[in-house]
Scaffold this motif. Sequence first.
Motif, PDB file in Angstrom:
ATOM      1  N   VAL A 280     -29.402  13.394  10.461  1.00  0.00           N
ATOM      2  CA  VAL A 280     -29.142  14.603  11.258  1.00  0.00           C
ATOM      3  C   VAL A 280     -28.557  14.212  12.614  1.00  0.00           C
ATOM      4  N   ALA A 281     -29.112  13.190  13.249  1.00  0.00           N
ATOM      5  CA  ALA A 281     -28.595  12.747  14.555  1.00  0.00           C
ATOM      6  C   ALA A 281     -27.152  12.263  14.429  1.00  0.00           C
ATOM      7  N   LEU A 282     -26.852  11.507  13.387  1.00  0.00           N
ATOM      8  CA  LEU A 282     -25.481  11.025  13.174  1.00  0.00           C
ATOM      9  C   LEU A 282     -24.536  12.194  12.913  1.00  0.00           C
ATOM     10  N   PHE A 283     -24.968  13.149  12.104  1.00  0.00           N
ATOM     11  CA  PHE A 283     -24.141  14.316  11.799  1.00  0.00           C
ATOM     12  C   PHE A 283     -23.849  15.108  13.074  1.00  0.00           C
ATOM     13  N   LEU A 284     -24.875  15.357  13.862  1.00  0.00           N
ATOM     14  CA  LEU A 284     -24.681  16.133  15.094  1.00  0.00           C
ATOM     15  C   LEU A 284     -23.776  15.377  16.067  1.00  0.00           C
ATOM     16  N   GLU A 285     -23.904  14.070  16.108  1.00  0.00           N
ATOM     17  CA  GLU A 285     -23.038  13.259  16.963  1.00  0.00           C
ATOM     18  C   GLU A 285     -21.577  13.372  16.514  1.00  0.00           C
ATOM     19  N   GLU A 286     -21.351  13.281  15.225  1.00  0.00           N
ATOM     20  CA  GLU A 286     -19.989  13.311  14.685  1.00  0.00           C
ATOM     21  C   GLU A 286     -19.363  14.707  14.728  1.00  0.00           C
ATOM     22  N   CYS A 287     -20.185  15.734  14.632  1.00  0.00           N
ATOM     23  CA  CYS A 287     -19.659  17.105  14.502  1.00  0.00           C
ATOM     24  C   CYS A 287     -20.012  17.991  15.699  1.00  0.00           C
ATOM     25  N   ALA A 288     -20.413  17.378  16.799  1.00  0.00           N
ATOM     26  CA  ALA A 288     -20.871  18.133  17.972  1.00  0.00           C
ATOM     27  C   ALA A 288     -19.846  19.145  18.470  1.00  0.00           C
ATOM     28  N   ALA A 289     -18.586  18.806  18.421  1.00  0.00           N
ATOM     29  CA  ALA A 289     -17.548  19.684  18.963  1.00  0.00           C
ATOM     30  C   ALA A 289     -17.511  21.038  18.263  1.00  0.00           C
TER      31      ALA A 289
ATOM     32  N   GLY B 195     -20.243  22.537  16.757  1.00  0.00           N
ATOM     33  CA  GLY B 195     -21.512  23.260  16.859  1.00  0.00           C
ATOM     34  C   GLY B 195     -22.072  23.704  15.517  1.00  0.00           C
ATOM     35  N   VAL B 196     -21.938  22.859  14.517  1.00  0.00           N
ATOM     36  CA  VAL B 196     -22.455  23.186  13.189  1.00  0.00           C
ATOM     37  C   VAL B 196     -23.558  22.191  12.828  1.00  0.00           C
ATOM     38  N   THR B 197     -24.620  22.697  12.216  1.00  0.00           N
ATOM     39  CA  THR B 197     -25.736  21.843  11.806  1.00  0.00           C
ATOM     40  C   THR B 197     -25.494  21.346  10.382  1.00  0.00           C
ATOM     41  N   PRO B 198     -26.226  20.309   9.965  1.00  0.00           N
ATOM     42  CA  PRO B 198     -26.080  19.851   8.578  1.00  0.00           C
ATOM     43  C   PRO B 198     -26.380  20.940   7.544  1.00  0.00           C
ATOM     44  N   VAL B 199     -27.370  21.777   7.817  1.00  0.00           N
ATOM     45  CA  VAL B 199     -27.699  22.856   6.876  1.00  0.00           C
ATOM     46  C   VAL B 199     -26.562  23.873   6.814  1.00  0.00           C
ATOM     47  N   GLN B 200     -26.018  24.250   7.973  1.00  0.00           N
ATOM     48  CA  GLN B 200     -24.893  25.184   7.990  1.00  0.00           C
ATOM     49  C   GLN B 200     -23.694  24.582   7.251  1.00  0.00           C
ATOM     50  N   TYR B 201     -23.455  23.298   7.466  1.00  0.00           N
ATOM     51  CA  TYR B 201     -22.363  22.619   6.782  1.00  0.00           C
ATOM     52  C   TYR B 201     -22.575  22.661   5.266  1.00  0.00           C
ATOM     53  N   SER B 202     -23.806  22.442   4.820  1.00  0.00           N
ATOM     54  CA  SER B 202     -24.107  22.496   3.385  1.00  0.00           C
ATOM     55  C   SER B 202     -23.839  23.886   2.820  1.00  0.00           C
ATOM     56  N   VAL B 203     -24.238  24.913   3.546  1.00  0.00           N
ATOM     57  CA  VAL B 203     -24.014  26.290   3.086  1.00  0.00           C
ATOM     58  C   VAL B 203     -22.520  26.592   3.027  1.00  0.00           C
ATOM     59  N   LEU B 204     -21.782  26.215   4.060  1.00  0.00           N
ATOM     60  CA  LEU B 204     -20.337  26.440   4.067  1.00  0.00           C
ATOM     61  C   LEU B 204     -19.665  25.684   2.922  1.00  0.00           C
ATOM     62  N   THR B 205     -20.080  24.440   2.695  1.00  0.00           N
ATOM     63  CA  THR B 205     -19.518  23.633   1.615  1.00  0.00           C
ATOM     64  C   THR B 205     -19.821  24.273   0.260  1.00  0.00           C
ATOM     65  N   ALA B 206     -21.063  24.718   0.060  1.00  0.00           N
ATOM     66  CA  ALA B 206     -21.442  25.356  -1.205  1.00  0.00           C
ATOM     67  C   ALA B 206     -20.607  26.616  -1.436  1.00  0.00           C
ATOM     68  N   LEU B 207     -20.431  27.419  -0.401  1.00  0.00           N
ATOM     69  CA  LEU B 207     -19.616  28.630  -0.549  1.00  0.00           C
ATOM     70  C   LEU B 207     -18.170  28.282  -0.869  1.00  0.00           C
ATOM     71  N   ASP B 208     -17.666  27.225  -0.263  1.00  0.00           N
ATOM     72  CA  ASP B 208     -16.300  26.791  -0.539  1.00  0.00           C
ATOM     73  C   ASP B 208     -16.171  26.361  -2.000  1.00  0.00           C
ATOM     74  N   GLN B 209     -17.179  25.677  -2.515  1.00  0.00           N
ATOM     75  CA  GLN B 209     -17.143  25.182  -3.888  1.00  0.00           C
ATOM     76  C   GLN B 209     -17.455  26.272  -4.912  1.00  0.00           C
ATOM     77  N   MET B 210     -18.308  27.223  -4.555  1.00  0.00           N
ATOM     78  CA  MET B 210     -18.754  28.253  -5.492  1.00  0.00           C
ATOM     79  C   MET B 210     -17.901  29.518  -5.447  1.00  0.00           C
ATOM     80  N   GLY B 211     -17.181  29.721  -4.363  1.00  0.00           N
ATOM     81  CA  GLY B 211     -16.564  31.028  -4.144  1.00  0.00           C
ATOM     82  C   GLY B 211     -17.649  31.952  -3.628  1.00  0.00           C
ATOM     83  N   GLY B 212     -17.530  33.232  -3.830  1.00  0.00           N
ATOM     84  CA  GLY B 212     -18.595  34.149  -3.423  1.00  0.00           C
ATOM     85  C   GLY B 212     -19.861  33.866  -4.195  1.00  0.00           C
ATOM     86  N   ALA B 213     -20.998  33.954  -3.519  1.00  0.00           N
ATOM     87  CA  ALA B 213     -22.270  33.660  -4.180  1.00  0.00           C
ATOM     88  C   ALA B 213     -23.356  34.597  -3.687  1.00  0.00           C
TER      89      ALA B 213
END
Length: 190
Positions: free
Chosen positions: A60-69, A71-89
Motif C-alpha cells: 500500500v505504501a509503495l502504491f501510494l508513493e507511485e500513484c500519489a499524483a 489520489g487513488v487508493t489501491p482499493v479504488q484502483y482495483s475497483v476501476l480495473t475490475a470495471l474496465d475489465q468487466m464493463g458495467g457490473a
Amino acid sequence: MTSGSKAHDVITKATKASGARAKRATAAETDRHGPDLEWRLRELQDRPGFLIRRLHQIHVALFLEECAAEGVTPVQYSVLTALDQMGGAEQVALSLAVGLDRTNIADVLKRLEQRALVARRVAPEDRRMKIATLTDAGRELLGRVEAGAARAHDRTIAALPPAEQEQFLGQMRILVRAYGELSRSPVSFA
C-alpha cells in the motif's frame, strides 16, 4: 550485486537465524506440550499472518508513493480495473470480483462517483440493484495510473530473484483460492 540480491541475502540470513532459534525453542517445548505450541513460541516476525499483514502495508505504501499524483487508493484502483475489465457490473458482482463486502463496495463507488470516475444507475430488470460503469474520466485516470501501479507491484516483489517472483505469486494464488471462502468478502475466480 543488485539491490534485489542484497535484500534477498539479508532476508535469507535473517530467516535462517530466526529459524534456528525457533527450532531450538520448539523442540523441547513441543515434546512437552504438543505441536500447537510451536506457533506461540515462534517470534512474531516469523509468523505467516504477521508477514502477510506487513507485506500488505508495504505494498500500500509503495502504491501510494507511485500513484500519489492521482489520489487513488489501491482499493479504488482495483475497483476501476475490475470495471474496465468487466464493463458495467452490478455491485454484488463487483464486490465478488475485488473481494470487498457490499457496504465497502458501495462506499468506494460513492467516492469514485463523486470524482466522476464511475457512473451508477438502477438496473432496469431489478430496481433494487445498481449497475456501476467506468466513465471516460475513469478510463483516463486508469491510463495515467497504470505505469505507477505496475511499478508498485514490481517493487513489492523486487527483493526476490526473478525466478522466485512468479513462484511466490503462484503460491499466494494457491492460498487465496484454497481459503478465500473464509474471508468476509470472498473473491470469485474465473
